[in-house]
Design a protein around this motif. Structure first.
Motif, mmCIF file in Angstrom:
data_model
loop_
_atom_site.group_PDB
_atom_site.id
_atom_site.type_symbol
_atom_site.label_atom_id
_atom_site.label_comp_id
_atom_site.label_asym_id
_atom_site.label_seq_id
_atom_site.Cartn_x
_atom_site.Cartn_y
_atom_site.Cartn_z
ATOM 1 N N ASN A 1 -11.667 25.660 13.583
ATOM 2 C CA ASN A 1 -12.026 25.516 12.178
ATOM 3 C C ASN A 1 -12.340 24.036 11.920
ATOM 4 O OD1 ASN A 1 -12.203 25.280 9.412
ATOM 5 N ND2 ASN A 1 -10.311 26.387 8.985
ATOM 6 N N PRO A 2 -13.604 23.694 11.635
ATOM 7 C CA PRO A 2 -13.955 22.291 11.423
ATOM 8 C C PRO A 2 -13.114 21.596 10.351
ATOM 9 C CG PRO A 2 -15.936 23.616 11.570
ATOM 10 C CD PRO A 2 -14.766 24.576 11.531
ATOM 11 N N ARG A 3 -12.665 22.358 9.364
ATOM 12 C CA ARG A 3 -11.864 21.762 8.279
ATOM 13 C C ARG A 3 -10.510 21.257 8.777
ATOM 14 N NH1 ARG A 3 -11.214 24.000 2.165
ATOM 15 N NH2 ARG A 3 -9.688 22.481 1.488
ATOM 16 N N GLU A 4 -10.087 21.680 9.930
ATOM 17 C CA GLU A 4 -8.793 21.272 10.474
ATOM 18 C C GLU A 4 -8.902 20.150 11.505
ATOM 19 O OE1 GLU A 4 -5.905 22.413 9.311
ATOM 20 O OE2 GLU A 4 -7.048 23.626 7.887
ATOM 21 N N ARG A 5 -10.076 19.596 11.709
ATOM 22 C CA ARG A 5 -10.272 18.619 12.786
ATOM 23 C C ARG A 5 -9.884 17.193 12.431
ATOM 24 N NH1 ARG A 5 -15.893 21.111 14.998
ATOM 25 N NH2 ARG A 5 -14.943 23.004 15.828
ATOM 26 N N ILE A 6 -10.114 16.781 11.193
ATOM 27 C CA ILE A 6 -9.830 15.390 10.812
ATOM 28 C C ILE A 6 -8.806 15.376 9.681
ATOM 29 C CG2 ILE A 6 -10.773 13.226 9.937
ATOM 30 C CD1 ILE A 6 -13.500 14.062 11.006
ATOM 31 N N LEU A 7 -7.684 14.738 9.952
ATOM 32 C CA LEU A 7 -6.663 14.526 8.933
ATOM 33 C C LEU A 7 -6.763 13.065 8.509
ATOM 34 C CD1 LEU A 7 -4.120 15.657 7.409
ATOM 35 C CD2 LEU A 7 -2.785 14.591 9.235
ATOM 36 N N ILE A 8 -6.864 12.835 7.206
ATOM 37 C CA ILE A 8 -6.936 11.462 6.724
ATOM 38 C C ILE A 8 -5.768 11.162 5.800
ATOM 39 C CG2 ILE A 8 -9.448 11.526 6.881
ATOM 40 C CD1 ILE A 8 -9.503 11.475 3.781
ATOM 41 N N GLU A 9 -5.492 9.883 5.655
ATOM 42 C CA GLU A 9 -4.489 9.420 4.699
ATOM 43 C C GLU A 9 -5.196 8.553 3.672
ATOM 44 O OE1 GLU A 9 -0.405 9.093 7.216
ATOM 45 O OE2 GLU A 9 -1.861 7.477 7.518
ATOM 46 N N VAL A 10 -4.815 8.747 2.415
ATOM 47 C CA VAL A 10 -5.372 7.968 1.309
ATOM 48 C C VAL A 10 -4.248 7.105 0.747
ATOM 49 C CG1 VAL A 10 -6.495 8.064 -0.949
ATOM 50 C CG2 VAL A 10 -7.022 9.805 0.796
ATOM 51 N N PHE A 11 -4.553 5.841 0.546
ATOM 52 C CA PHE A 11 -3.577 4.879 0.049
ATOM 53 C C PHE A 11 -4.080 4.232 -1.231
ATOM 54 C CE2 PHE A 11 -3.260 4.996 4.647
ATOM 55 C CZ PHE A 11 -1.899 5.085 4.872
ATOM 56 N N SER B 1 -14.380 5.303 3.691
ATOM 57 C CA SER B 1 -14.700 5.000 2.301
ATOM 58 C C SER B 1 -14.628 6.287 1.497
ATOM 59 C CB SER B 1 -16.107 4.422 2.182
ATOM 60 O OG SER B 1 -16.225 3.232 2.908
ATOM 61 N N LEU B 2 -14.130 6.169 0.282
ATOM 62 C CA LEU B 2 -14.065 7.306 -0.630
ATOM 63 C C LEU B 2 -14.989 7.025 -1.809
ATOM 64 C CD1 LEU B 2 -10.191 7.793 -0.694
ATOM 65 C CD2 LEU B 2 -11.866 9.018 0.706
ATOM 66 N N VAL B 3 -15.842 7.991 -2.129
ATOM 67 C CA VAL B 3 -16.815 7.823 -3.196
ATOM 68 C C VAL B 3 -16.748 9.027 -4.125
ATOM 69 C CG1 VAL B 3 -19.268 7.524 -3.745
ATOM 70 C CG2 VAL B 3 -18.330 6.543 -1.628
ATOM 71 N N HIS B 4 -16.462 8.773 -5.409
ATOM 72 C CA HIS B 4 -16.463 9.862 -6.384
ATOM 73 C C HIS B 4 -17.911 10.167 -6.760
ATOM 74 C CE1 HIS B 4 -15.566 11.379 -10.698
ATOM 75 N NE2 HIS B 4 -15.815 12.376 -9.861
ATOM 76 N N GLU B 5 -18.324 11.398 -6.522
ATOM 77 C CA GLU B 5 -19.674 11.854 -6.869
ATOM 78 C C GLU B 5 -19.600 12.651 -8.168
ATOM 79 O OE1 GLU B 5 -21.400 14.093 -3.674
ATOM 80 O OE2 GLU B 5 -21.767 12.305 -2.475
ATOM 81 N N ALA B 6 -19.478 11.948 -9.280
ATOM 82 C CA ALA B 6 -19.341 12.611 -10.583
ATOM 83 C C ALA B 6 -20.544 13.481 -10.917
ATOM 84 C CB ALA B 6 -19.124 11.562 -11.678
ATOM 85 N N ARG C 1 -7.732 0.616 -6.526
ATOM 86 C CA ARG C 1 -8.237 0.278 -5.189
ATOM 87 C C ARG C 1 -7.616 1.265 -4.203
ATOM 88 N NH1 ARG C 1 -7.417 -3.067 -0.726
ATOM 89 N NH2 ARG C 1 -9.396 -3.754 0.138
ATOM 90 N N LEU C 2 -8.417 2.212 -3.775
ATOM 91 C CA LEU C 2 -7.966 3.220 -2.828
ATOM 92 C C LEU C 2 -8.611 2.954 -1.474
ATOM 93 C CD1 LEU C 2 -8.272 6.483 -4.942
ATOM 94 C CD2 LEU C 2 -6.271 5.049 -4.631
ATOM 95 N N ARG D 1 0.862 -1.172 0.000
ATOM 96 C CA ARG D 1 0.000 0.000 0.000
ATOM 97 C C ARG D 1 0.900 1.223 0.000
ATOM 98 N NH1 ARG D 1 -3.526 1.179 5.386
ATOM 99 N NH2 ARG D 1 -1.542 1.369 6.401
ATOM 100 N N VAL D 2 0.548 2.200 -0.821
ATOM 101 C CA VAL D 2 1.329 3.418 -0.953
ATOM 102 C C VAL D 2 0.450 4.608 -0.603
ATOM 103 C CG1 VAL D 2 2.611 4.885 -2.564
ATOM 104 C CG2 VAL D 2 2.731 2.394 -2.791
#
Length: 124
Positions: free
Chosen positions: A108-118, A52-57, A95-96, A22-23
């Protein structure tokens, strides 16, 4: 900014589709936390939780929108300026996976959760 998006997208699409590793391809905060269910589930979130990540095209505001879900609940979205490469990778069948990397109290709510995507790789 556009150049970095293009380079990230090229790197994601050029990765072999098969490898047993996983990278990490992105470390980013979650946008829109105050407008979705993130605030309601804040006390239940834990570092390391799978997301889970979902692309909402078909998203009316952003065709590259990537929704971030936790246990079936929408926390928010990847920031608009960083979502296109992830959306494209999802569209190309990469597969992400994602996880919560850091939780912090912040005004600032935008600074509350840091996530990593692999990107998950599989060996031939």
């Amino acid at each position: 900014m556009v150049a970095s998006r293009v380079l990230c997208l090229i790197a994601l699409l050029a990765l072999p589709t098969e490898a047993a590793t996983r990278v990490r391809v992105q470390s980013v905060t979650v946008a829109g936390l105050a407008y979705h269910q993130g605030a309601a589930v804040w006390s239940q979130l834990k570092i390391g939780d799978a997301l889970s990540l979902v692309h909402e095209a078909d998203n009316a505001h952003d065709a590259w929108a990537v929704r971030v879900d936790w246990q079936g609940r929408t926390l928010g979205y990847l920031p608009r300026e960083q979502s296109a490469p992830i959306a494209a990778a999802l569209d190309h069948g990469r597969r992400l996976t994602a996880r919560i990397a850091q939780l912090r109290e912040h005004p600032n709510p935008r600074e509350r959760i840091l996530i990593e995507v692999f990107v998950e790789l599989q060996t031939p």
